[in-house]
Design an enzyme around this catalytic site. Sequence first.
Site, mmCIF file in Angstrom:
data_model
loop_
_atom_site.group_PDB
_atom_site.id
_atom_site.type_symbol
_atom_site.label_atom_id
_atom_site.label_comp_id
_atom_site.label_asym_id
_atom_site.label_seq_id
_atom_site.Cartn_x
_atom_site.Cartn_y
_atom_site.Cartn_z
ATOM 1 N N ASP A 1 -7.577 -3.556 2.019
ATOM 2 C CA ASP A 1 -6.678 -2.449 1.708
ATOM 3 C C ASP A 1 -5.279 -3.042 1.546
ATOM 4 O O ASP A 1 -4.632 -3.395 2.528
ATOM 5 C CB ASP A 1 -6.736 -1.436 2.855
ATOM 6 C CG ASP A 1 -5.701 -0.331 2.703
ATOM 7 O OD1 ASP A 1 -4.917 -0.382 1.730
ATOM 8 O OD2 ASP A 1 -5.667 0.567 3.569
ATOM 9 N N HIS B 1 -5.514 2.345 8.437
ATOM 10 C CA HIS B 1 -5.060 3.677 8.027
ATOM 11 C C HIS B 1 -6.301 4.584 7.980
ATOM 12 O O HIS B 1 -7.404 4.102 7.717
ATOM 13 C CB HIS B 1 -4.454 3.522 6.626
ATOM 14 C CG HIS B 1 -3.809 4.750 6.062
ATOM 15 N ND1 HIS B 1 -4.529 5.751 5.458
ATOM 16 C CD2 HIS B 1 -2.516 5.119 5.982
ATOM 17 C CE1 HIS B 1 -3.690 6.690 5.023
ATOM 18 N NE2 HIS B 1 -2.464 6.327 5.333
ATOM 19 N N GLN C 1 -0.178 -1.653 1.570
ATOM 20 C CA GLN C 1 1.123 -2.078 2.115
ATOM 21 C C GLN C 1 1.409 -3.554 1.852
ATOM 22 O O GLN C 1 2.441 -4.064 2.297
ATOM 23 C CB GLN C 1 1.178 -1.822 3.629
ATOM 24 C CG GLN C 1 1.011 -0.379 4.036
ATOM 25 C CD GLN C 1 2.168 0.508 3.592
ATOM 26 O OE1 GLN C 1 3.223 0.030 3.186
ATOM 27 N NE2 GLN C 1 1.959 1.804 3.645
ATOM 28 N N LYS D 1 3.367 3.304 -3.879
ATOM 29 C CA LYS D 1 3.991 2.448 -2.866
ATOM 30 C C LYS D 1 4.518 1.169 -3.502
ATOM 31 O O LYS D 1 5.059 0.294 -2.829
ATOM 32 C CB LYS D 1 2.976 2.107 -1.771
ATOM 33 C CG LYS D 1 2.528 3.332 -0.972
ATOM 34 C CD LYS D 1 1.564 2.944 0.125
ATOM 35 C CE LYS D 1 0.772 4.111 0.655
ATOM 36 N NZ LYS D 1 1.530 4.963 1.578
ATOM 37 N N CYS E 1 -0.837 8.238 10.054
ATOM 38 C CA CYS E 1 -2.230 8.226 9.613
ATOM 39 C C CYS E 1 -2.991 7.053 10.226
ATOM 40 O O CYS E 1 -3.865 6.465 9.580
ATOM 41 C CB CYS E 1 -2.354 8.172 8.089
ATOM 42 S SG CYS E 1 -1.677 9.600 7.283
HETATM 43 C C1 LIG Z 1 -2.464 0.789 4.675
HETATM 44 C C2 LIG Z 1 -2.682 2.022 3.859
HETATM 45 N N1 LIG Z 1 -3.877 2.239 3.315
HETATM 46 C C3 LIG Z 1 -4.124 3.317 2.560
HETATM 47 C C4 LIG Z 1 -3.160 4.258 2.316
HETATM 48 C C5 LIG Z 1 -3.509 5.448 1.490
HETATM 49 O O1 LIG Z 1 -2.784 5.455 0.316
HETATM 50 P P1 LIG Z 1 -2.819 6.708 -0.661
HETATM 51 O O2 LIG Z 1 -2.482 7.907 0.180
HETATM 52 O O3 LIG Z 1 -1.785 6.393 -1.666
HETATM 53 O O4 LIG Z 1 -4.187 6.787 -1.235
HETATM 54 C C6 LIG Z 1 -1.901 4.084 2.858
HETATM 55 C C7 LIG Z 1 -0.860 5.106 2.642
HETATM 56 O O5 LIG Z 1 -0.101 5.466 3.531
HETATM 57 C C8 LIG Z 1 -1.652 2.937 3.646
HETATM 58 O O6 LIG Z 1 -0.454 2.737 4.184
#
Ligand SMILES: Cc1ncc(COP(=O)(O)O)c(C=O)c1O
Lengths: 422, 148
Positions: free
Chosen positions: A215, A138, A218, A241, A379
């Site tokens: 990370d 992401h 998900q 999430k 993203c």
């Molecule tokens: C794999 C992953 N990492 C990081 C993020 C970023 O999360 P946040 O926008 O809640 O900080 C997301 C959100 O879409 C994500 O799907």
Amino acid sequence: MNKGAGVRPGAHGSPAPFDVEAVRRDFPVLHQQVHGHPLVYLDNAATTQKPRQVLEAIDQYYRTTNSNIHRGVHHLSQKATDAYEGARGRIAKFLGITSSAEAIFVRGATEGINLVASSYGRHHVGPGDEVIISAMEHHSNIVPWQMLCSERKASLRVVPMSDEGEADLDAYEELLSARTKIVAFSHVSNALGTINDVKRIVGAAHDHGIPVLLDGAQAAPHLPLDLEALGCDFYVISGHKLYGPTGIGLLYGREELLEAMPPYQGGGDMIKSVTFDVTTYNDLPHKFEAGTPDIAGVIGLGAAVDYLQGIGMEAIGAHEAKLLSYGTRALQQEPRVRLIGTAPNKAGVLSFLVEGVHPHDIGTILDRQGIAIRAGHHCAQPVMDRLGIPATARASLALYNTTAELDALLQGIRKVKEVFGT
Amino acid sequence: MSTDDLYQEVILDHYRAPRNFGALPSATAHAEGHNPLCGDRVTVYVQVEGDQVRAIRFEGSGCAISTASASVMTDALSGRSRAEVQALFAAFHALVRGEPQPAGAPPLGKLAVFSGVSDYPTRVKCAVLVWHTLQAALAGDQQAVTTE
Ligand SMILES: Cc1ncc(COP(=O)(O)O)c(C=O)c1O
């Protein structure tokens, strides 16, 4: 602990079988019509809906307890502090973290990664060094490392992935070297749903003495987690999430690393004492929590993990796995539909294309049938570039989704094909 | 509610078989537009002589709305004066946003097939991307246009 969180208690306190209709009753937002159709919410990778247990916990906090924490001598302040720290303990335990000192509240996965890139990265990454990420990250697990590398004159190395969306871990192991200062990898890909072999990723890096950030934005909603057993050095999640509120997330860090890291932000709560000559930083985790935190957000997230524990992550995972294989089969059998992301080990995500139709148009036509999905690059522009596509349509799953909703998705896709005459 | 009001046959036809598609070797200016949200990209080429748009073509890839909008626009603007282009842009903008037509607006002709866009606020950007890109080309501004 919440009672009656989507399950009726079974005999001898063992969890009752998973009952998706009972779960759905816990989520007020699901029970509405959109454009004259029952809402089918399949945009859970963007954000999940909140059960009433979370909404009530936040409401109760503001109605009965609201106060600032860690500083008041009065009754409510103590109560608020207890609620905040109590939630920290329960969320930590949910993730397999024993010591609350290692559980730092942040705004979300993005802030957690930025904290590590800034506080750990800037002190360990120098000219000529390397940071390893993967091709399926992401943007929030790319840009902070790019910024770090450009500031420190280091370079970013990217682990390639296959057409199916699997990371090439042999290539990853080849990339690890004495120049590598940190590895940052997604546990589960948001664009494709690939579950990465994080045990192997962590193990290989540790063989070289290199720390690993995972990370888990998900992963946490779909998989039971035991971060200490996993052995990673840093892990980030986003509360929104995970059926909790927006604006709150958690960074796990190994105490030894966190102790050695400088603070990320300065301010109140992160200090023990301040004079104009010298400031003594507070103990972990407070050293990394400058200023008044999102107290209600933490309490809401605490209620969310209580809710999930009441049902059981194994039961949730099993339900979602059933949905995923049902949806995968349906989409793969549907003519002129192409599933994007077909790694053998997946969670929660059905990314797809319909021949001759742009994902944005798919999204609009589905929306008019009450079906919420996401269309775009999610993203993860490098994932799209790697696969040679501008975007995908993405249906993403949560514990409250049903096979009937996937049938509705399929009907919706047929409507898309009908409109476009393909 | 049906999506037929948005995806009219004319729009689908221009999406499947875009008119005036491809580079324009005689172009006197061009500009690129980008909608980072959905990945749409468009390049508009214009051949301007004096006050007149003698020829106009486009290339790129995008959703049905943005592709059809580019196709119908290039059909509608060939041979127009700069003032006519501006007046049509103002009229088109009002149309897709569901606003009343400006006083003295020219007839929209085939551009009127985009009236359904006004019911889909998330798609207005798709419809106007190519128009903004054209504006940049006419201004001789080579910088990329983005919808964000
Ligand atoms: C794999 C992953 N990492 C990081 C993020 C970023 O999360 P946040 O926008 O809640 O900080 C997301 C959100 O879409 C994500 O799907």
